[in-house]
Design a protein around this motif. Structure first.
Motif, PDB file in Angstrom:
ATOM      1  N   PHE A   1       4.833  -5.452  19.024  1.00  0.00           N
ATOM      2  CA  PHE A   1       3.768  -5.904  17.860  1.00  0.00           C
ATOM      3  C   PHE A   1       3.581  -4.648  17.077  1.00  0.00           C
ATOM      4  O   PHE A   1       2.496  -4.644  16.413  1.00  0.00           O
ATOM      5  CB  PHE A   1       2.666  -6.315  18.650  1.00  0.00           C
ATOM      6  CG  PHE A   1       2.682  -7.824  19.160  1.00  0.00           C
ATOM      7  CD1 PHE A   1       2.086  -8.782  18.819  1.00  0.00           C
ATOM      8  CD2 PHE A   1       3.399  -7.827  20.230  1.00  0.00           C
ATOM      9  CE1 PHE A   1       2.200  -9.993  19.372  1.00  0.00           C
ATOM     10  CE2 PHE A   1       3.631  -9.150  21.077  1.00  0.00           C
ATOM     11  CZ  PHE A   1       2.877 -10.144  20.297  1.00  0.00           C
ATOM     12  N   GLN A   2       4.094  -3.545  16.990  1.00  0.00           N
ATOM     13  CA  GLN A   2       3.673  -2.258  16.469  1.00  0.00           C
ATOM     14  C   GLN A   2       3.824  -2.128  15.054  1.00  0.00           C
ATOM     15  O   GLN A   2       4.429  -2.818  14.662  1.00  0.00           O
ATOM     16  CB  GLN A   2       4.394  -1.100  17.256  1.00  0.00           C
ATOM     17  CG  GLN A   2       4.462  -1.040  18.774  1.00  0.00           C
ATOM     18  CD  GLN A   2       2.935  -1.023  19.168  1.00  0.00           C
ATOM     19  OE1 GLN A   2       1.917  -0.338  18.582  1.00  0.00           O
ATOM     20  NE2 GLN A   2       2.612  -1.991  19.846  1.00  0.00           N
ATOM     21  N   ARG A   3       2.970  -1.385  14.431  1.00  0.00           N
ATOM     22  CA  ARG A   3       3.001  -1.349  13.060  1.00  0.00           C
ATOM     23  C   ARG A   3       4.071  -0.158  12.639  1.00  0.00           C
ATOM     24  O   ARG A   3       4.342  -0.113  11.386  1.00  0.00           O
ATOM     25  CB  ARG A   3       1.708  -0.702  12.297  1.00  0.00           C
ATOM     26  CG  ARG A   3       0.686  -1.644  12.330  1.00  0.00           C
ATOM     27  CD  ARG A   3      -0.485  -0.964  12.352  1.00  0.00           C
ATOM     28  NE  ARG A   3      -0.973  -0.221  13.240  1.00  0.00           N
ATOM     29  CZ  ARG A   3      -1.266   1.221  13.131  1.00  0.00           C
ATOM     30  NH1 ARG A   3      -1.387   1.754  12.144  1.00  0.00           N
ATOM     31  NH2 ARG A   3      -1.396   1.945  14.397  1.00  0.00           N
TER      32      ARG A   3
ATOM     33  N   TYR B   1       6.328  -2.561   5.448  1.00  0.00           N
ATOM     34  CA  TYR B   1       5.104  -2.656   5.812  1.00  0.00           C
ATOM     35  C   TYR B   1       4.134  -1.940   4.508  1.00  0.00           C
ATOM     36  O   TYR B   1       3.183  -2.450   4.264  1.00  0.00           O
ATOM     37  CB  TYR B   1       4.794  -1.867   7.093  1.00  0.00           C
ATOM     38  CG  TYR B   1       3.372  -1.990   7.559  1.00  0.00           C
ATOM     39  CD1 TYR B   1       2.941  -3.244   8.174  1.00  0.00           C
ATOM     40  CD2 TYR B   1       2.490  -0.885   7.107  1.00  0.00           C
ATOM     41  CE1 TYR B   1       1.852  -3.042   8.990  1.00  0.00           C
ATOM     42  CE2 TYR B   1       1.326  -0.929   7.577  1.00  0.00           C
ATOM     43  CZ  TYR B   1       0.738  -2.102   8.558  1.00  0.00           C
ATOM     44  OH  TYR B   1      -0.417  -2.203   8.934  1.00  0.00           O
TER      45      TYR B   1
ATOM     46  N   ASP C   1     -10.817  -1.913   3.835  1.00  0.00           N
ATOM     47  CA  ASP C   1     -10.911  -2.873   4.778  1.00  0.00           C
ATOM     48  C   ASP C   1     -12.460  -3.528   4.575  1.00  0.00           C
ATOM     49  O   ASP C   1     -12.432  -4.991   4.816  1.00  0.00           O
ATOM     50  CB  ASP C   1     -10.745  -2.385   6.186  1.00  0.00           C
ATOM     51  CG  ASP C   1      -9.584  -2.112   6.442  1.00  0.00           C
ATOM     52  OD1 ASP C   1      -8.493  -2.348   5.532  1.00  0.00           O
ATOM     53  OD2 ASP C   1      -9.009  -1.973   7.773  1.00  0.00           O
TER      54      ASP C   1
ATOM     55  N   GLU D   1      -3.718   0.599  19.352  1.00  0.00           N
ATOM     56  CA  GLU D   1      -2.918   0.076  18.398  1.00  0.00           C
ATOM     57  C   GLU D   1      -2.901  -1.351  18.464  1.00  0.00           C
ATOM     58  O   GLU D   1      -2.940  -1.917  17.244  1.00  0.00           O
ATOM     59  CB  GLU D   1      -1.392   0.179  18.898  1.00  0.00           C
ATOM     60  CG  GLU D   1      -0.988   2.035  18.789  1.00  0.00           C
ATOM     61  CD  GLU D   1      -0.575   2.197  17.493  1.00  0.00           C
ATOM     62  OE1 GLU D   1      -0.057   1.264  16.910  1.00  0.00           O
ATOM     63  OE2 GLU D   1      -0.454   3.379  17.145  1.00  0.00           O
ATOM     64  N   ARG D   2      -2.989  -2.142  19.455  1.00  0.00           N
ATOM     65  CA  ARG D   2      -3.013  -3.724  19.309  1.00  0.00           C
ATOM     66  C   ARG D   2      -4.462  -4.202  18.762  1.00  0.00           C
ATOM     67  O   ARG D   2      -4.147  -5.020  17.867  1.00  0.00           O
ATOM     68  CB  ARG D   2      -2.954  -4.152  20.808  1.00  0.00           C
ATOM     69  CG  ARG D   2      -1.482  -4.186  21.237  1.00  0.00           C
ATOM     70  CD  ARG D   2      -1.661  -4.982  22.736  1.00  0.00           C
ATOM     71  NE  ARG D   2      -0.112  -4.639  23.129  1.00  0.00           N
ATOM     72  CZ  ARG D   2       0.618  -5.184  22.594  1.00  0.00           C
ATOM     73  NH1 ARG D   2       0.587  -6.177  21.663  1.00  0.00           N
ATOM     74  NH2 ARG D   2       1.865  -5.132  22.927  1.00  0.00           N
TER      75      ARG D   2
ATOM     76  N   TYR E   1      -6.418  -2.499  16.645  1.00  0.00           N
ATOM     77  CA  TYR E   1      -6.083  -2.052  15.221  1.00  0.00           C
ATOM     78  C   TYR E   1      -5.313  -3.135  14.454  1.00  0.00           C
ATOM     79  O   TYR E   1      -5.384  -3.241  13.416  1.00  0.00           O
ATOM     80  CB  TYR E   1      -5.390  -0.884  15.408  1.00  0.00           C
ATOM     81  CG  TYR E   1      -5.319   0.004  13.696  1.00  0.00           C
ATOM     82  CD1 TYR E   1      -6.423   0.563  13.335  1.00  0.00           C
ATOM     83  CD2 TYR E   1      -4.217  -0.255  12.975  1.00  0.00           C
ATOM     84  CE1 TYR E   1      -6.474   1.073  11.974  1.00  0.00           C
ATOM     85  CE2 TYR E   1      -4.240   0.106  11.695  1.00  0.00           C
ATOM     86  CZ  TYR E   1      -5.386   0.902  10.947  1.00  0.00           C
ATOM     87  OH  TYR E   1      -5.342   1.352   9.777  1.00  0.00           O
ATOM     88  N   THR E   2      -4.091  -3.407  14.979  1.00  0.00           N
ATOM     89  CA  THR E   2      -2.853  -4.279  14.322  1.00  0.00           C
ATOM     90  C   THR E   2      -3.601  -5.502  14.045  1.00  0.00           C
ATOM     91  O   THR E   2      -3.370  -6.433  13.050  1.00  0.00           O
ATOM     92  CB  THR E   2      -1.531  -4.247  14.915  1.00  0.00           C
ATOM     93  OG1 THR E   2      -1.315  -3.059  15.356  1.00  0.00           O
ATOM     94  CG2 THR E   2      -0.891  -5.109  14.490  1.00  0.00           C
TER      95      THR E   2
ATOM     96  N   ASN F   1      -6.902  -6.389  13.972  1.00  0.00           N
ATOM     97  CA  ASN F   1      -7.851  -6.368  13.162  1.00  0.00           C
ATOM     98  C   ASN F   1      -7.067  -6.272  11.715  1.00  0.00           C
ATOM     99  O   ASN F   1      -7.542  -6.915  10.614  1.00  0.00           O
ATOM    100  CB  ASN F   1      -8.600  -5.086  13.312  1.00  0.00           C
ATOM    101  CG  ASN F   1      -9.699  -4.867  12.161  1.00  0.00           C
ATOM    102  OD1 ASN F   1     -10.538  -5.780  11.915  1.00  0.00           O
ATOM    103  ND2 ASN F   1      -9.711  -4.208  11.478  1.00  0.00           N
ATOM    104  N   GLN F   2      -6.201  -5.567  11.595  1.00  0.00           N
ATOM    105  CA  GLN F   2      -5.344  -5.423  10.277  1.00  0.00           C
ATOM    106  C   GLN F   2      -4.758  -6.629   9.609  1.00  0.00           C
ATOM    107  O   GLN F   2      -4.789  -6.891   8.627  1.00  0.00           O
ATOM    108  CB  GLN F   2      -4.446  -4.190  10.333  1.00  0.00           C
ATOM    109  CG  GLN F   2      -3.955  -3.539   9.276  1.00  0.00           C
ATOM    110  CD  GLN F   2      -4.939  -2.598   8.300  1.00  0.00           C
ATOM    111  OE1 GLN F   2      -5.798  -2.196   9.155  1.00  0.00           O
ATOM    112  NE2 GLN F   2      -5.158  -2.807   7.044  1.00  0.00           N
TER     113      GLN F   2
END
Lengths: 204, 204, 204
Positions: free
Chosen positions: A42-44, A54, B62, C51-52, C54-55, C57-58
């Protein structure tokens, strides 16, 4: 909304809906890339290819509220037709920008070794030179996109169009205060000027 | 738009246009930092300095749609003048927040070695203490910015202002249902209260 | 705004304000996670858990302007009630999506070793299967959320709702041109159709 009000915003609404379709296209590309390269993570972060899509998507998304605000301000405060035209131009530039990023990506993933980095730059310069050469063939939109993408390196694009929309909004607000203070309405002059200037956005 | 309608939104439109200029400023700073530190790479990662500018910009971007929505809701549903005032305050806070991030960045890049981390924190505390001391000199806006930046560590800022705008919108909607149900219009009371409370946002 | 105009947008305004509250909730969760796991660092990277969040929310933030635009277009150009209903459904889906991400996160952080990755996937499949089983207990919203989250892996969710809102906007614009060209107004048919179709969004 009643019929007359709707007539004043219908072009802006159409441009906005096209931008929504484009957002959907960008999100679809991103999702596709993520599925292809990142597997179940699921990473960015991920492969270079994914990073590029991205980043391109992120830059478009970041600028989107600003674009919407200036589009509607210009359309409502000043004149609808030139604002909608400039908005459409912006969407074209954005499309070229995104596709340019993808093209750049494809090229990079082919030469992914660090030692071919220098070579890749030379190649890119050639691609951009070819872009300038094909200017007369493909029309101004393509060159605009390529130029923006090259000059801003991905953080701001379509500056000129946003500036034009911003100046239109500013003119509308100035006109309001002129009416308030002096009772003289320059709306028609303003609309004529905006209509005259807007085709200049087509010049690369 | 006709003259009367325009009069009801002109202050909101001005605040919105100022926010657009500010967005452009943030994007320009980000682009500049990217050009200076990252060379030709298109990545979202880079030096610590670039990471900070990127994060600061991302946090502002954001929160931007949420800010716009609450600003216009409060202005249209309740009262224009306090909403525009609160919006202006938010832009000041945002500016201070971004500049605070940049300052923090500069300081960090000077002490980039991990072993000076603890020292850097002490220094930062001193900077913040100095910020509190300079409160009387620089006015409430600066302290507000510094305080928000310190307390939220970069994810939410200007909470109080957004909350104020949100409550104004809520009051506007409640008033609509009061008219619908009881036929009593509290619009004037509401506007008076909003006007009275809005200067309290200046208190740090 | 006067009373009649307000009546045409009050439901949309309520949905928008709920979405603002939700944005605040997401930002709060992100800030909390950042404080818990990252200590004093300002970075966008950190533990897997951070990270999760953040993702998640992004992804929500990225889709937010598009959602707002389609919601208001559909509500103003076509019909208010089905648009507000679809908007509310979208907010439910978004909530489930975010919470799903958090749940996934918690589970992952428990099995953080790479060798238990495969095991984690099996476990996740079981969780999703359990989700399908609990469909009848928890109603369609939950399953919708779980399904969207699983199928899109975090980049696009609530596609069907956005599509519905988009089609409503499109119908409104088509109706405008039909009035312009043929003088026949299909607004009532359009509203009836939108009202009839909107409950179908409840089907998972």
């Amino acid at each position: 909304m009643d019929y007359e009000t709707l007539g004043n915003v219908v072009l802006l609404a159409i441009v906005t809906l096209i931008s929504v379709v484009q957002n959907g296209f960008f999100a679809h590309k991103l999702e596709h890339e993520s599925k292809t390269h990142n597997g179940w993570s699921f990473q960015r972060t991920g492969t270079l290819a994914f990073e590029r899509v991205y980043t391109a998507n992120q830059n478009c998304v970041d600028a989107y509220p600003t674009f919407l605000v200036t589009l509607w301000s210009a359309g409502l405060l000043c004149s609808q037709v030139p604002a909608a035209f400039a908005g459409l131009m912006y969407l074209v530039v954005r499309q070229k920008y995104f596709v340019g990023y993808l093209g750049e990506r494809t090229q990079r993933t082919v030469n992914r070794k660090p030692k071919t980095e220098e070579h890749s730059r030379l190649k890119r310069s050639r691609v951009l030179a070819a872009g300038s050469a094909s200017q007369t063939l493909l029309g101004p939109g393509v060159t605009e996109g390529a130029r923006q993408w090259r000059s801003t390196r991905g953080y701001i694009f379509g500056k000129r169009i946003i500036l034009f929309l911003f100046l239109m909004s500013l003119a509308g607000i100035l006109n309001y205060f002129l009416i308030l203070l002096f009772g003289s309405d320059f709306e028609n002059y303003m609309k004529t000027i905006a209509n005259t200037i807007s085709p200049l956005l087509l010049i690369p």
